[in-house]
Write a protein that holds these residues in place. Structure first.
Motif, mmCIF file in Angstrom:
data_model
loop_
_atom_site.group_PDB
_atom_site.id
_atom_site.type_symbol
_atom_site.label_atom_id
_atom_site.label_comp_id
_atom_site.label_asym_id
_atom_site.label_seq_id
_atom_site.Cartn_x
_atom_site.Cartn_y
_atom_site.Cartn_z
ATOM 1 N N ILE A 1 3.571 6.851 8.411
ATOM 2 C CA ILE A 1 4.295 5.612 8.688
ATOM 3 C C ILE A 1 5.373 5.420 7.621
ATOM 4 C CG2 ILE A 1 2.506 4.307 7.459
ATOM 5 C CD1 ILE A 1 3.157 1.910 9.237
ATOM 6 N N TYR A 2 6.545 5.024 8.064
ATOM 7 C CA TYR A 2 7.660 4.742 7.155
ATOM 8 C C TYR A 2 7.999 3.258 7.263
ATOM 9 C CZ TYR A 2 12.493 4.371 5.560
ATOM 10 O OH TYR A 2 13.645 3.973 4.931
ATOM 11 N N ILE A 3 7.977 2.554 6.122
ATOM 12 C CA ILE A 3 8.253 1.111 6.076
ATOM 13 C C ILE A 3 9.594 0.910 5.384
ATOM 14 C CG2 ILE A 3 7.425 -1.144 5.317
ATOM 15 C CD1 ILE A 3 4.608 0.040 5.240
ATOM 16 N N GLN A 4 10.502 0.215 6.038
ATOM 17 C CA GLN A 4 11.875 0.154 5.559
ATOM 18 C C GLN A 4 12.098 -0.810 4.398
ATOM 19 O OE1 GLN A 4 13.153 -1.286 9.562
ATOM 20 N NE2 GLN A 4 14.515 -2.642 8.399
ATOM 21 N N TRP A 5 11.315 -1.886 4.300
ATOM 22 C CA TRP A 5 11.434 -2.835 3.186
ATOM 23 C C TRP A 5 10.055 -3.032 2.579
ATOM 24 C CZ3 TRP A 5 14.244 -7.042 6.515
ATOM 25 C CH2 TRP A 5 15.552 -6.599 6.806
ATOM 26 N N ILE A 6 9.957 -2.906 1.258
ATOM 27 C CA ILE A 6 8.680 -3.050 0.565
ATOM 28 C C ILE A 6 8.699 -4.310 -0.307
ATOM 29 C CG2 ILE A 6 7.170 -2.030 -1.205
ATOM 30 C CD1 ILE A 6 6.951 -0.764 1.507
ATOM 31 N N HIS A 7 7.545 -4.990 -0.376
ATOM 32 C CA HIS A 7 7.376 -6.175 -1.211
ATOM 33 C C HIS A 7 6.266 -5.911 -2.233
ATOM 34 C CE1 HIS A 7 9.684 -7.885 2.016
ATOM 35 N NE2 HIS A 7 9.624 -9.107 1.531
ATOM 36 N N ASP A 8 6.404 -6.499 -3.412
ATOM 37 C CA ASP A 8 5.324 -6.485 -4.402
ATOM 38 C C ASP A 8 4.337 -7.601 -4.088
ATOM 39 O OD1 ASP A 8 6.231 -4.338 -6.053
ATOM 40 O OD2 ASP A 8 7.769 -5.684 -6.869
ATOM 41 N N ILE A 9 3.070 -7.387 -4.435
ATOM 42 C CA ILE A 9 2.011 -8.371 -4.203
ATOM 43 C C ILE A 9 1.388 -8.734 -5.545
ATOM 44 C CG2 ILE A 9 -0.061 -8.901 -2.872
ATOM 45 C CD1 ILE A 9 0.528 -6.508 -1.128
ATOM 46 N N ASP A 10 1.348 -10.039 -5.878
ATOM 47 C CA ASP A 10 0.716 -10.452 -7.133
ATOM 48 C C ASP A 10 -0.771 -10.728 -6.914
ATOM 49 O OD1 ASP A 10 0.451 -12.969 -5.963
ATOM 50 O OD2 ASP A 10 2.219 -13.804 -6.960
ATOM 51 N N GLY A 11 -1.429 -11.216 -7.940
ATOM 52 C CA GLY A 11 -2.863 -11.440 -7.868
ATOM 53 C C GLY A 11 -3.273 -12.514 -6.887
ATOM 54 N N GLU A 12 -2.337 -13.379 -6.502
ATOM 55 C CA GLU A 12 -2.635 -14.431 -5.536
ATOM 56 C C GLU A 12 -2.117 -14.090 -4.137
ATOM 57 O OE1 GLU A 12 -0.995 -17.992 -7.140
ATOM 58 O OE2 GLU A 12 -2.436 -18.089 -8.803
#
Length: 208
Positions: free
Chosen positions: A161-172
């Motif tokens: 799978i290729y995902i075009q936009w990635i986001h960071d995830i914090d502890g919450e």
């Protein structure tokens, strides 16, 4: 199998195989899996062709009754052998994606085997733009947006799978965009994928 040394026999073979080949080829653009092995492909083409001819038998009789030397006869044969099967394959593909025939049978208490072999193919075959959270087998998570520039494999042996936009995830579990960052996740690494609806307004807010 008939002798292919004569032109008439060659036309017979093409007339039996080509419509079924076209039907299954066009249908395959809408659904993956359950393709016949090469050894059985010709027989499958012939069976589908015979079913197709049975459905359009009035048109077949009309074509056979026209003057073989006329332009209209050539056009009718072209429509019969190529255009008709393409239309039928298109309708069958739409039927599978929309689950129309299966839903109709379920209304009568019948539950036929689904034409789409896996949940992966079913989900990604009808998926639009959505937010996804991919969890790998080692616990790594990738949150992002799957849109028109993303890709999900339809090959049962290569579930990447290729995902075009990635986001960071914090502890919450809050997401923050990384900017122009994408990711390719190779086969065999995925444990689960979660999905959320997407709206264009959300994307506009993320990019501001």
């Amino acid at each position: 199998m008939p002798d292919l040394n004569t032109l008439d026999n060659l036309y017979t073979i093409l007339g039996l195989a080509v419509p079924g080949l076209i039907v299954l080829f066009v249908r395959a653009q809408f659904v993956t899996g359950r393709n016949p092995p090469a050894s059985a492909a010709f027989l499958s083409y012939c069976i589908v062709s015979l079913i197709y001819y049975a459905l359009v038998s009035p048109f077949v009789n009309l074509v056979l009754s026209t003057d073989k030397s006329s332009f209209g006869n050539a056009f009718a044969w072209f429509a019969l052998i190529f255009v008709g099967p393409a239309v039928l394959g298109f309708l069958l593909g739409i039927n599978v994606q929309k689950n129309l025939f299966r839903r109709a049978l379920q209304r009568f208490g019948l539950n036929p085997v689904h034409a789409i072999p896996t949940a992966w193919d079913w989900k990604f075959g009808r998926m639009g733009e959505e937010w996804v959270l991919v969890t790998l087998k080692d616990g790594t998570r990738f949150a992002g947006f799957c849109g028109p520039e993303s890709f999900m494999s339809s090959d049962p042996e290569e579930r990447d799978i290729y995902i075009q936009w990635i986001h960071d995830i914090d502890g919450e579990n809050n997401w923050s965009p990384r900017g122009e960052t994408d990711v390719l996740i190779t086969p065999g690494e995925i444990q689960s994928i979660e999905f959320w609806p997407y709206t264009s307004q959300e994307n506009d807010n993320e990019q501001e």
